[in-house]
Design an enzyme around this catalytic site. Structure first.
Site, mmCIF file in Angstrom:
data_model
loop_
_atom_site.group_PDB
_atom_site.id
_atom_site.type_symbol
_atom_site.label_atom_id
_atom_site.label_comp_id
_atom_site.label_asym_id
_atom_site.label_seq_id
_atom_site.Cartn_x
_atom_site.Cartn_y
_atom_site.Cartn_z
ATOM 1 N N HIS A 78 -6.687 -7.001 -0.759
ATOM 2 C CA HIS A 78 -6.758 -5.553 -1.003
ATOM 3 C C HIS A 78 -5.962 -5.210 -2.263
ATOM 4 O O HIS A 78 -4.985 -5.882 -2.590
ATOM 5 C CB HIS A 78 -6.145 -4.777 0.174
ATOM 6 N N ASP B 140 -3.210 -10.623 -2.518
ATOM 7 C CA ASP B 140 -3.807 -10.068 -1.299
ATOM 8 C C ASP B 140 -5.247 -9.641 -1.620
ATOM 9 O O ASP B 140 -5.555 -9.280 -2.755
ATOM 10 C CB ASP B 140 -2.980 -8.860 -0.838
ATOM 11 N N ASP C 174 -5.404 -12.277 3.220
ATOM 12 C CA ASP C 174 -6.616 -11.730 3.836
ATOM 13 C C ASP C 174 -7.848 -11.835 2.950
ATOM 14 O O ASP C 174 -8.916 -11.329 3.318
ATOM 15 C CB ASP C 174 -6.399 -10.288 4.313
ATOM 16 N N HIS D 110 0.808 -1.232 0.000
ATOM 17 C CA HIS D 110 0.000 0.000 0.000
ATOM 18 C C HIS D 110 0.840 1.282 0.000
ATOM 19 O O HIS D 110 0.292 2.371 -0.089
ATOM 20 C CB HIS D 110 -0.930 0.035 1.214
HETATM 21 ZN ZN LIG Z 1 -4.580 -6.934 2.463
#
Ligand SMILES: [Zn+2]
Length: 284
Positions: A147, A145, A224, A107
């Site tokens: 996200h 992931d 996740d 991120h």
């Molecule tokens: Zn994540």
């Protein structure tokens, strides 16, 4: 050949109260150790290596503890923890290993928070981006992931040597990755989308790639998207075997860097299945 895991207990030294806490990798490490995986230790990345991706002012501020946001605290000595995690990714790229280090990285962009997102989402330095830059190789970055890796996209957007591909949950943090853009292939799926939709989508993303262009694959290995975790796509352990199999079938030298995944037991079991799927289907 069994993939080596890269790990140092030093990465457990911060953030005991945070969801991105030491237990998530400690428990995963213990599970993987009990299953017979071999571990090697990383050494910290240099500032030269880090500055291939991050702006010098951001690095300076990180060293001084001046980069705190609502979910990414300026822990004591966080720069040292972050550069050891980068070192894990660098070693992973050299030996085709799996870096089981924290903090995660996908991120965070060149200047900190990326693509206008309000926080760095538990990330300080973009481990996988630094390893890919350092390798200088044409690379496919596959981000599994749950996200979207807004930081990695920001670093490589428009870079002709690198393609970024991500399947992630939306709506969710960071709110980016709603559509593909230039060399960044993005597929957003609803919460708990489930195995069928997930693999239809992943296979579609993989089919869009011109694999002949890449000398290596770098996997942003977050877990996740597992059912019940922060960005659930309704996946379970067995699904990670099938993702690992798909990575093996890309038939490229590959390395892996841990991103998210906040239940240590699930992270450990998912990594075991993922690496089994990868290793049992390698044809090299
Ligand atoms: Zn994540």
């Amino acid at each position: 050949m069994k993939t080596k895991l890269i790990y140092s207990e030093k990465c457990l030294g911060y953030g005991t109260w945070h969801i991105e806490g030491p237990q998530r990798v400690k428990i995963a490490h213990d599970i993987l150790q009990s299953k017979g995986y071999e571990f090697v230790h990383p050494t910290a990345a240099t500032e030269d290596e880090i500055s291939n991706v991050h702006d010098l002012e951001y690095i300076w501020n990180l060293k001084k503890g001046l980069v705190e946001d609502s979910d990414t605290p300026a822990y004591d000595k966080i720069f040292d923890f972050a550069r050891l995690s980068v070192g894990g990714a660098l070693l992973a790229s050299k030996i085709g290993g799996f870096s089981l280090m924290r903090p995660p990285g996908h991120h965070v962009g060149t200047y900190g928070s990326a693509l206008g997102v309000y926080t760095r989402g538990f990330c300080y330095l973009n481990n996988i981006a630094i390893a890919v830059k350092e390798s200088k190789k044409p690379t496919l970055i596959l981000d599994i992931d749950g996200h979207h890796g807004n930081g990695t996209q920001e670093v490589f957007l428009g870079d002709e040597k690198v393609t970024y591909a991500s399947v992630h949950q939306s709506p969710n943090y960071p709110g980016t990755g709603g559509a593909s853009e230039a060399n960044c292939i993005n597929f957003a799926l609803p919460r708990d989308a489930g195995r069928k939709i997930y693999f239809e989508t992943l296979d579609k993303a993989l089919s869009m790639l011109d694999l002949g262009r890449f000398e290596q694959v770098a996997v942003s290995a977050g877990f996740d998207a597992h059912t019940g975790d922060l960005a659930s796509l309704g996946l379970v352990e067995q699904d990670y075997y099938d993702i690992g199999k798909r990575v093996a079938l890309l038939a490229k030298p590959t390395f892996f860097v841990l991103e998210g995944g906040y239940n240590g037991e699930k992270v450990g079991l998912d990594i075991d299945q993922f690496l089994k799927g990868y290793e049992e289907n390698l044809k090299i």
